[in-house]
Design a protein around this motif. Structure first.
Motif, PDB file in Angstrom:
ATOM      1  N   ASP A  47      -3.460  -7.785   1.741  1.00  0.00           N
ATOM      2  CA  ASP A  47      -4.328  -6.575   1.976  1.00  0.00           C
ATOM      3  C   ASP A  47      -4.309  -5.460   0.827  1.00  0.00           C
ATOM      4  O   ASP A  47      -4.752  -4.419   1.213  1.00  0.00           O
ATOM      5  CB  ASP A  47      -3.852  -6.017   3.253  1.00  0.00           C
ATOM      6  CG  ASP A  47      -2.552  -5.539   3.446  1.00  0.00           C
ATOM      7  OD1 ASP A  47      -1.847  -5.723   2.408  1.00  0.00           O
ATOM      8  OD2 ASP A  47      -2.153  -5.096   4.519  1.00  0.00           O
ATOM      9  N   LEU A  48      -3.986  -5.641  -0.264  1.00  0.00           N
ATOM     10  CA  LEU A  48      -4.091  -4.618  -1.271  1.00  0.00           C
ATOM     11  C   LEU A  48      -5.350  -4.726  -1.775  1.00  0.00           C
ATOM     12  O   LEU A  48      -6.072  -5.539  -2.293  1.00  0.00           O
ATOM     13  CB  LEU A  48      -2.990  -4.894  -2.170  1.00  0.00           C
ATOM     14  CG  LEU A  48      -1.409  -4.353  -2.053  1.00  0.00           C
ATOM     15  CD1 LEU A  48      -0.767  -5.227  -3.216  1.00  0.00           C
ATOM     16  CD2 LEU A  48      -1.501  -2.908  -2.035  1.00  0.00           C
ATOM     17  N   ALA A  49      -5.919  -3.356  -1.992  1.00  0.00           N
ATOM     18  CA  ALA A  49      -7.305  -3.148  -2.583  1.00  0.00           C
ATOM     19  C   ALA A  49      -7.155  -3.552  -4.213  1.00  0.00           C
ATOM     20  O   ALA A  49      -6.092  -3.399  -4.668  1.00  0.00           O
ATOM     21  CB  ALA A  49      -7.655  -1.767  -2.346  1.00  0.00           C
ATOM     22  N   LEU A  50      -8.546  -3.797  -4.561  1.00  0.00           N
ATOM     23  CA  LEU A  50      -8.712  -3.816  -5.914  1.00  0.00           C
ATOM     24  C   LEU A  50      -8.033  -5.428  -6.687  1.00  0.00           C
ATOM     25  O   LEU A  50      -8.794  -5.738  -7.555  1.00  0.00           O
ATOM     26  CB  LEU A  50      -8.214  -2.776  -6.886  1.00  0.00           C
ATOM     27  CG  LEU A  50      -8.800  -1.479  -6.566  1.00  0.00           C
ATOM     28  CD1 LEU A  50      -8.360  -0.417  -7.432  1.00  0.00           C
ATOM     29  CD2 LEU A  50     -10.199  -1.584  -6.208  1.00  0.00           C
ATOM     30  N   ASN A  79       0.669  -1.175   0.078  1.00  0.00           N
ATOM     31  CA  ASN A  79      -0.117   0.047  -0.111  1.00  0.00           C
ATOM     32  C   ASN A  79       0.879   1.423   0.152  1.00  0.00           C
ATOM     33  O   ASN A  79       0.534   2.166  -0.643  1.00  0.00           O
ATOM     34  CB  ASN A  79      -0.870   0.144   1.263  1.00  0.00           C
ATOM     35  CG  ASN A  79      -1.953  -1.123   1.140  1.00  0.00           C
ATOM     36  OD1 ASN A  79      -2.585  -1.405   0.369  1.00  0.00           O
ATOM     37  ND2 ASN A  79      -1.834  -1.946   2.397  1.00  0.00           N
ATOM     38  N   SER A 107      -2.531 -10.948  -3.556  1.00  0.00           N
ATOM     39  CA  SER A 107      -1.528 -10.116  -3.777  1.00  0.00           C
ATOM     40  C   SER A 107      -0.263 -11.021  -3.945  1.00  0.00           C
ATOM     41  O   SER A 107      -0.011 -11.939  -3.165  1.00  0.00           O
ATOM     42  CB  SER A 107      -0.925  -9.402  -2.415  1.00  0.00           C
ATOM     43  OG  SER A 107      -2.052  -8.389  -2.299  1.00  0.00           O
ATOM     44  N   LYS A 115      -6.790   4.537  -6.208  1.00  0.00           N
ATOM     45  CA  LYS A 115      -7.743   3.713  -5.683  1.00  0.00           C
ATOM     46  C   LYS A 115      -7.330   2.688  -4.739  1.00  0.00           C
ATOM     47  O   LYS A 115      -7.887   1.619  -4.251  1.00  0.00           O
ATOM     48  CB  LYS A 115      -8.973   3.316  -6.425  1.00  0.00           C
ATOM     49  CG  LYS A 115      -9.716   4.340  -7.138  1.00  0.00           C
ATOM     50  CD  LYS A 115     -10.667   3.561  -7.864  1.00  0.00           C
ATOM     51  CE  LYS A 115     -11.551   4.679  -8.826  1.00  0.00           C
ATOM     52  NZ  LYS A 115     -12.712   4.340  -9.407  1.00  0.00           N
ATOM     53  N   ILE A 116      -5.860   2.548  -4.770  1.00  0.00           N
ATOM     54  CA  ILE A 116      -5.152   1.350  -3.923  1.00  0.00           C
ATOM     55  C   ILE A 116      -4.273   2.106  -2.964  1.00  0.00           C
ATOM     56  O   ILE A 116      -4.175   1.468  -1.871  1.00  0.00           O
ATOM     57  CB  ILE A 116      -4.144   0.627  -5.117  1.00  0.00           C
ATOM     58  CG1 ILE A 116      -5.182   0.008  -6.375  1.00  0.00           C
ATOM     59  CG2 ILE A 116      -3.369  -0.300  -4.224  1.00  0.00           C
ATOM     60  CD1 ILE A 116      -4.161  -0.702  -7.257  1.00  0.00           C
ATOM     61  N   ARG A 125      -5.025   2.180   0.998  1.00  0.00           N
ATOM     62  CA  ARG A 125      -6.130   1.222   1.508  1.00  0.00           C
ATOM     63  C   ARG A 125      -5.787   0.029   2.027  1.00  0.00           C
ATOM     64  O   ARG A 125      -5.010  -0.681   1.514  1.00  0.00           O
ATOM     65  CB  ARG A 125      -7.245   1.211   0.206  1.00  0.00           C
ATOM     66  CG  ARG A 125      -7.514   2.838  -0.230  1.00  0.00           C
ATOM     67  CD  ARG A 125      -8.595   2.945  -1.049  1.00  0.00           C
ATOM     68  NE  ARG A 125      -8.804   4.220  -1.543  1.00  0.00           N
ATOM     69  CZ  ARG A 125      -9.741   4.779  -2.125  1.00  0.00           C
ATOM     70  NH1 ARG A 125     -10.983   4.086  -2.623  1.00  0.00           N
ATOM     71  NH2 ARG A 125      -9.848   6.021  -2.473  1.00  0.00           N
ATOM     72  N   GLU A 126      -6.650  -0.582   2.917  1.00  0.00           N
ATOM     73  CA  GLU A 126      -6.422  -1.916   3.337  1.00  0.00           C
ATOM     74  C   GLU A 126      -7.586  -2.904   3.158  1.00  0.00           C
ATOM     75  O   GLU A 126      -8.862  -2.475   3.458  1.00  0.00           O
ATOM     76  CB  GLU A 126      -6.143  -1.793   4.821  1.00  0.00           C
ATOM     77  CG  GLU A 126      -5.483  -3.018   5.435  1.00  0.00           C
ATOM     78  CD  GLU A 126      -4.907  -2.631   7.053  1.00  0.00           C
ATOM     79  OE1 GLU A 126      -3.779  -3.012   7.290  1.00  0.00           O
ATOM     80  OE2 GLU A 126      -5.597  -1.939   7.386  1.00  0.00           O
ATOM     81  N   LYS A 127      -7.163  -4.043   2.706  1.00  0.00           N
ATOM     82  CA  LYS A 127      -8.485  -4.963   2.362  1.00  0.00           C
ATOM     83  C   LYS A 127      -8.384  -6.119   3.518  1.00  0.00           C
ATOM     84  O   LYS A 127      -7.414  -6.800   3.715  1.00  0.00           O
ATOM     85  CB  LYS A 127      -8.245  -5.606   0.819  1.00  0.00           C
ATOM     86  CG  LYS A 127      -9.256  -6.603   0.432  1.00  0.00           C
ATOM     87  CD  LYS A 127      -8.981  -7.337  -0.635  1.00  0.00           C
ATOM     88  CE  LYS A 127      -7.739  -8.278  -0.677  1.00  0.00           C
ATOM     89  NZ  LYS A 127      -7.436  -8.662  -1.944  1.00  0.00           N
ATOM     90  N   LYS A 128      -9.500  -5.924   4.114  1.00  0.00           N
ATOM     91  CA  LYS A 128      -9.567  -6.972   5.326  1.00  0.00           C
ATOM     92  C   LYS A 128     -10.352  -8.153   4.850  1.00  0.00           C
ATOM     93  O   LYS A 128     -11.118  -8.338   3.878  1.00  0.00           O
ATOM     94  CB  LYS A 128     -10.259  -6.235   6.483  1.00  0.00           C
ATOM     95  CG  LYS A 128      -9.283  -5.083   7.035  1.00  0.00           C
ATOM     96  CD  LYS A 128      -9.744  -4.591   8.492  1.00  0.00           C
ATOM     97  CE  LYS A 128      -8.863  -3.791   8.956  1.00  0.00           C
ATOM     98  NZ  LYS A 128      -9.094  -3.267  10.584  1.00  0.00           N
TER      99      LYS A 128
END
Length: 419
Positions: free
Chosen positions: A143-146, A111, A150, A353-354, A357-360
């Motif tokens: 946890d990377l968005a979009l 991120n 990963s 948009k990345i 940001r954190e993807k849980k």
């Protein structure tokens, strides 16, 4: 032949397959007759003008990166602040890029790295310098968005699931007269993706791991003790997987090591497994063993997922192709098109948009009681650890890894003051 050079840098914690991405970047650029420089030790190498000429490496060595763990050019944890707060550093980076005619900057990380690439793109635009900045995805935390996943996560997830299954067999064999509880600590500060991957090791409530502790759910010690006791009485032993980032209801980390914060402002965590083991032994009286795999989770190239390796190579190749096609401020991301059979493709996603940001874990991936994964999570996770991609082995019984020469490029600027 296109004019200009390409600069590649690695950031943050390395993975079992980040060098495979580097290999794909270099091989793809060579196919387009583009010279690739690498920053030694990540963004610090760029600031220091400590650059490596990858053209000095034979193709055999570049190909061998595909099965070599670690970070071939070095990495670092060094966070650049906003353009206003760290403007001198950003302008120094731009000066270095200009001096070496860098027209394409590929930053391989998570991120924060996506954020840095985005800021560099904005600065280059401000100074009217033609520069394409591409973020290249990498993180075992997933946890990377979009991006669907990963690169680096699949191999760490495979290592976790295999390790938990094997350790559970050991515990089961000794439970009658020895260890009753085994605690395995998984990386994951705010997102429990690696802890969740341990759930692939077993099926059903009586197969390990019996309890998984996620950072997405508050840790309740009394409830945890009750569940450990119930599992031991029912099964004979209990295998627990705990994410390093589990927190109590008030937001305190269970495993805050008290060591201050790192360069990214994160609390220094460590020891959740040993803490839980001590508490279980003290309160319930069971003999407990624990394991802290730590770097082993991300360096275990011998147990890499073939799917993960293919992802890592694909994003490296796409990053170069996107850059040469004139794309800017984007990241090649993995898009899942089918679960069964598992299919995927690479698309470009905007860094805006990345970045940061954190993807849980989705709520639907956690069992209702919060102590295991659902079938929906299993459907998502299983394809990511499939397939084997072992490195070649030598007569000494050890993997044959490569060490690059990393020939430096002559400096053209004055040395950078790090004060």
């Amino acid at each position: 032949m296109s004019s200009g050079t390409l600069l590649y840098a690695q950031s943050g914690g390395v993975t079992a397959v980040i060098n495979a991405t580097a290999s794909a970047v270099i091989q793809t650029a060579r196919a387009h007759k583009i010279k690739v420089l690498a920053a030694r030790n990540g963004i610090l190498g760029a600031l220091r003008e400590d650059l490596i000429d990858t053209s000095k490496e034979p193709i055999a060595a570049i190909r061998a990166l595909t099965h070599t763990p670690g970070g071939a050019f070095g990495s670092c944890r060094f966070k650049l602040k906003s353009l206003d707060e760290d403007r001198a550093k950003y302008e120094r980076l731009l000066d270095v890029l200009r001096a070496h005619d860098v027209r394409w900057f590929l930053y391989n990380g998570g991120n924060d790295s996506a954020d840095t690439a985005l800021k560099m793109s904005k600065l280059a635009t401000e100074f009217d310098y033609p520069l394409a900045c591409i973020g290249v995805p990498k993180t075992i935390d997933n946890d990377l968005a979009l991006t669907d996943c990963s690169p680096g996560f699949g191999s760490a997830a495979k290592y976790t699931a295999v390790s938990v299954r094997e350790a559970a067999l050991d515990v089961a064999a000794m439970a009658d007269t020895s260890t009753k509880v085994f605690v395995y600590e998984a990386m994951g500060r705010h997102a429990g993706w690696l802890a969740a991957s341990a759930g692939l090791a077993g099926h059903g409530p009586d197969e390990a791991p019996h309890l998984i502790l996620f950072p997405e759910r508050p840790f309740d010690e009394a409830d945890f003790f009750a569940r450990v006791k119930a599992v031991v009485e029912r099964v004979g032993y209990c295998v627990v997987v705990a994410s390093e980032g589990i927190q109590t209801a008030d937001g305190s980390f269970v495993a805050d090591a008290g060591g201050g914060v790192d360069s990214f402002g994160h609390s220094q965590l460590g020891g959740v497994a040993s803490h839980l083991a001590g508490r279980v032994q003290h309160v319930l009286g069971y003999k407990v063993h624990w394991a802290l795999p730590d770097y082993l989770q991300r360096s275990a190239r011998h147990l890499a997922s073939k799917t993960d390796l293919e992802h890592a190579q694909a994003v490296g190749k796409a990053a170069v192709e996107f850059a040469l096609a004139g794309m800017n401020s984007v990241m090649p991301v993995i898009v899942r098109t089918s679960d069964a059979p598992y299919r995927w493709k690479i698309e470009a996603a905007p860094l805006s948009k990345i970045a940061n940001r954190e993807k849980k874990l989705p709520a639907g991936f956690l069992r209702r009681d919060g102590y295991s994964i659902t079938e929906k999570a299993r459907t998502y996770l299983e394809p990511l650890i499939r397939g084997e991609a072992p490195p070649p082995y030598g007569n000494d019984g050890l993997p044959k890894y490569v060490t690059l020469k990393n020939v430096p490029v002559a400096r053209k600027l004055e040395r950078w003051s790090e004060e």
